[in-house]
Design a protein around this motif. Structure first.
Motif, PDB file in Angstrom:
ATOM      1  N   GLN A  90       0.867  -1.341   0.030  1.00  0.00           N
ATOM      2  CA  GLN A  90       0.028   0.064  -0.064  1.00  0.00           C
ATOM      3  C   GLN A  90       0.937   1.045   0.085  1.00  0.00           C
ATOM      4  O   GLN A  90       0.568   2.044  -0.728  1.00  0.00           O
ATOM      5  CB  GLN A  90      -0.980   0.120   1.286  1.00  0.00           C
ATOM      6  CG  GLN A  90      -1.941  -1.089   1.142  1.00  0.00           C
ATOM      7  CD  GLN A  90      -2.986  -0.848   2.194  1.00  0.00           C
ATOM      8  OE1 GLN A  90      -3.929  -1.732   2.124  1.00  0.00           O
ATOM      9  NE2 GLN A  90      -2.753  -0.385   3.224  1.00  0.00           N
ATOM     10  N   GLY A  91       1.998   1.400   0.854  1.00  0.00           N
ATOM     11  CA  GLY A  91       2.913   2.516   0.970  1.00  0.00           C
ATOM     12  C   GLY A  91       3.419   2.860  -0.514  1.00  0.00           C
ATOM     13  O   GLY A  91       3.636   3.797  -0.888  1.00  0.00           O
ATOM     14  N   THR A  92       4.141   1.735  -1.077  1.00  0.00           N
ATOM     15  CA  THR A  92       4.802   2.086  -2.288  1.00  0.00           C
ATOM     16  C   THR A  92       3.778   2.368  -3.476  1.00  0.00           C
ATOM     17  O   THR A  92       4.241   3.261  -4.272  1.00  0.00           O
ATOM     18  CB  THR A  92       5.612   0.874  -2.728  1.00  0.00           C
ATOM     19  OG1 THR A  92       4.738  -0.326  -3.121  1.00  0.00           O
ATOM     20  CG2 THR A  92       6.654   0.451  -1.845  1.00  0.00           C
ATOM     21  N   ILE A  93       2.448   2.100  -3.465  1.00  0.00           N
ATOM     22  CA  ILE A  93       1.757   2.396  -4.325  1.00  0.00           C
ATOM     23  C   ILE A  93       1.289   3.792  -4.386  1.00  0.00           C
ATOM     24  O   ILE A  93       1.042   4.691  -5.123  1.00  0.00           O
ATOM     25  CB  ILE A  93       0.345   1.387  -4.154  1.00  0.00           C
ATOM     26  CG1 ILE A  93       0.561   0.205  -4.805  1.00  0.00           C
ATOM     27  CG2 ILE A  93      -1.067   2.122  -5.344  1.00  0.00           C
ATOM     28  CD1 ILE A  93      -0.414  -0.941  -4.262  1.00  0.00           C
ATOM     29  N   ALA A  94       0.871   4.041  -2.820  1.00  0.00           N
ATOM     30  CA  ALA A  94       0.418   5.566  -2.494  1.00  0.00           C
ATOM     31  C   ALA A  94       1.679   6.610  -2.904  1.00  0.00           C
ATOM     32  O   ALA A  94       1.396   7.590  -3.723  1.00  0.00           O
ATOM     33  CB  ALA A  94       0.309   5.532  -1.285  1.00  0.00           C
ATOM     34  N   ASP A  95       2.898   6.255  -2.601  1.00  0.00           N
ATOM     35  CA  ASP A  95       4.021   7.182  -2.847  1.00  0.00           C
ATOM     36  C   ASP A  95       4.275   7.135  -4.371  1.00  0.00           C
ATOM     37  O   ASP A  95       4.506   8.121  -5.137  1.00  0.00           O
ATOM     38  CB  ASP A  95       5.447   6.388  -2.192  1.00  0.00           C
ATOM     39  CG  ASP A  95       5.381   6.509  -0.728  1.00  0.00           C
ATOM     40  OD1 ASP A  95       4.362   7.072  -0.075  1.00  0.00           O
ATOM     41  OD2 ASP A  95       6.349   5.836  -0.009  1.00  0.00           O
ATOM     42  N   ALA A  96       4.022   5.917  -5.351  1.00  0.00           N
ATOM     43  CA  ALA A  96       4.200   6.116  -6.699  1.00  0.00           C
ATOM     44  C   ALA A  96       3.350   6.910  -7.348  1.00  0.00           C
ATOM     45  O   ALA A  96       3.501   7.708  -8.251  1.00  0.00           O
ATOM     46  CB  ALA A  96       4.341   4.840  -7.334  1.00  0.00           C
ATOM     47  N   LEU A  97       2.217   7.088  -6.711  1.00  0.00           N
ATOM     48  CA  LEU A  97       1.239   7.733  -7.355  1.00  0.00           C
ATOM     49  C   LEU A  97       0.838   9.181  -6.949  1.00  0.00           C
ATOM     50  O   LEU A  97      -0.069  10.076  -7.322  1.00  0.00           O
ATOM     51  CB  LEU A  97      -0.191   7.064  -7.260  1.00  0.00           C
ATOM     52  CG  LEU A  97      -0.374   5.723  -8.205  1.00  0.00           C
ATOM     53  CD1 LEU A  97      -1.797   4.862  -7.682  1.00  0.00           C
ATOM     54  CD2 LEU A  97      -0.155   6.025  -9.666  1.00  0.00           C
ATOM     55  N   GLY A  98       1.726   9.405  -5.626  1.00  0.00           N
ATOM     56  CA  GLY A  98       1.446  10.534  -5.080  1.00  0.00           C
ATOM     57  C   GLY A  98       0.065  11.105  -4.270  1.00  0.00           C
ATOM     58  O   GLY A  98      -0.471  12.003  -4.143  1.00  0.00           O
ATOM     59  N   TYR A  99      -0.396   9.792  -4.018  1.00  0.00           N
ATOM     60  CA  TYR A  99      -1.449   9.628  -3.088  1.00  0.00           C
ATOM     61  C   TYR A  99      -1.298   9.830  -1.623  1.00  0.00           C
ATOM     62  O   TYR A  99      -0.349   9.010  -1.145  1.00  0.00           O
ATOM     63  CB  TYR A  99      -2.559   8.650  -3.334  1.00  0.00           C
ATOM     64  CG  TYR A  99      -2.988   8.517  -4.676  1.00  0.00           C
ATOM     65  CD1 TYR A  99      -2.749   9.330  -5.592  1.00  0.00           C
ATOM     66  CD2 TYR A  99      -3.839   7.343  -5.321  1.00  0.00           C
ATOM     67  CE1 TYR A  99      -3.506   9.250  -6.947  1.00  0.00           C
ATOM     68  CE2 TYR A  99      -4.193   7.023  -6.433  1.00  0.00           C
ATOM     69  CZ  TYR A  99      -4.254   8.267  -7.383  1.00  0.00           C
ATOM     70  OH  TYR A  99      -4.306   8.043  -8.704  1.00  0.00           O
ATOM     71  N   ASP A 100      -1.991  10.538  -0.819  1.00  0.00           N
ATOM     72  CA  ASP A 100      -2.134  10.373   0.587  1.00  0.00           C
ATOM     73  C   ASP A 100      -2.176   8.931   1.044  1.00  0.00           C
ATOM     74  O   ASP A 100      -3.232   8.183   0.386  1.00  0.00           O
ATOM     75  CB  ASP A 100      -2.927  11.306   1.044  1.00  0.00           C
ATOM     76  CG  ASP A 100      -3.095  11.079   2.840  1.00  0.00           C
ATOM     77  OD1 ASP A 100      -3.944  10.278   3.282  1.00  0.00           O
ATOM     78  OD2 ASP A 100      -2.534  11.834   3.152  1.00  0.00           O
ATOM     79  N   ARG A 101      -1.550   8.170   1.910  1.00  0.00           N
ATOM     80  CA  ARG A 101      -1.627   6.901   2.237  1.00  0.00           C
ATOM     81  C   ARG A 101      -3.166   6.461   2.717  1.00  0.00           C
ATOM     82  O   ARG A 101      -3.682   5.445   2.405  1.00  0.00           O
ATOM     83  CB  ARG A 101      -0.626   6.385   3.283  1.00  0.00           C
ATOM     84  CG  ARG A 101       0.689   6.381   2.672  1.00  0.00           C
ATOM     85  CD  ARG A 101       1.701   5.954   3.571  1.00  0.00           C
ATOM     86  NE  ARG A 101       3.150   6.067   2.825  1.00  0.00           N
ATOM     87  CZ  ARG A 101       4.121   5.090   2.704  1.00  0.00           C
ATOM     88  NH1 ARG A 101       4.038   4.316   3.982  1.00  0.00           N
ATOM     89  NH2 ARG A 101       5.176   5.080   2.251  1.00  0.00           N
ATOM     90  N   SER A 102      -3.759   7.417   3.293  1.00  0.00           N
ATOM     91  CA  SER A 102      -5.096   7.191   3.953  1.00  0.00           C
ATOM     92  C   SER A 102      -6.081   7.262   2.773  1.00  0.00           C
ATOM     93  O   SER A 102      -7.114   6.686   2.736  1.00  0.00           O
ATOM     94  CB  SER A 102      -5.690   8.293   5.042  1.00  0.00           C
ATOM     95  OG  SER A 102      -5.575   9.442   4.462  1.00  0.00           O
TER      96      SER A 102
END
Length: 164
Positions: free
Chosen positions: A66-78
């Motif tokens: 989940q963390g790497t997906i959020a970081d790759a897309l520039g999305y807030d983790r929540s």
């Protein structure tokens, strides 16, 4: 939607000449326009561009937490957790605990997710093709190259890594 003046609807004033000379203004306005068209086109699927981005990234297989997906897309983790909840409810992704680190969740796309991604891709490509209709193929390639150059300069996530 017609923009021609009628007796009931006077001609709408456009942006000032200063704004029309501003590349940043044009990028912003066009960004809003394509975003709106994409959302409208995806409405019938019950999905949105954020779902498309997550599924597209998962298909590459390189980012599965989940963390790497959020970081790759520039999305807030929540924000990503909510998107994954929606995708999981539709049976498009699966989450499981990482056996090496119980604090992390591994995310994978299901066969239904791959089918949904194919449908989303077709819709998004159609919207993009319609949006860029005033440009010929060479102009589209040039526009894409210039936008990618800017994206790479301002955000390292856009720089394509060489394949090992």
């Amino acid at each position: 939607m017609s923009t021609s003046p009628t007796p009931e609807a006077p001609a709408r004033a456009g942006p000032s000449q200063e704004l029309l000379l501003s590349t940043a203004f044009l990028l912003k306005r066009l960004g809003w326009a394509i975003k709106e068209r994409t959302h409208e086109a995806l409405d019938s699927t019950g999905m949105n561009p954020w779902h498309h981005a997550v599924l597209s990234l998962l298909e590459e297989g390189a980012r599965e937490t989940q963390g790497t997906i959020a970081d790759a897309l520039g999305y807030d983790r929540s924000q990503l957790v909510g998107l994954l909840d929606e995708l999981e409810e539709q049976g498009l992704v699966e989450r499981r605990r990482d056996p090496d680190d119980r604090r992390r969740h591994l995310v994978s796309m299901t066969p239904a997710g791959k089918e949904a991604l194919a449908r989303l891709r077709a819709i998004v490509k159609r919207v993009e093709k319609e949006f860029l209709v005033p440009l010929d193929a060479d102009e589209r390639r040039t526009l894409h190259a210039l936008l990618l150059q800017l994206a790479c300069h301002h955000d390292a996530r856009y720089v394509k890594k060489p394949k090992p």
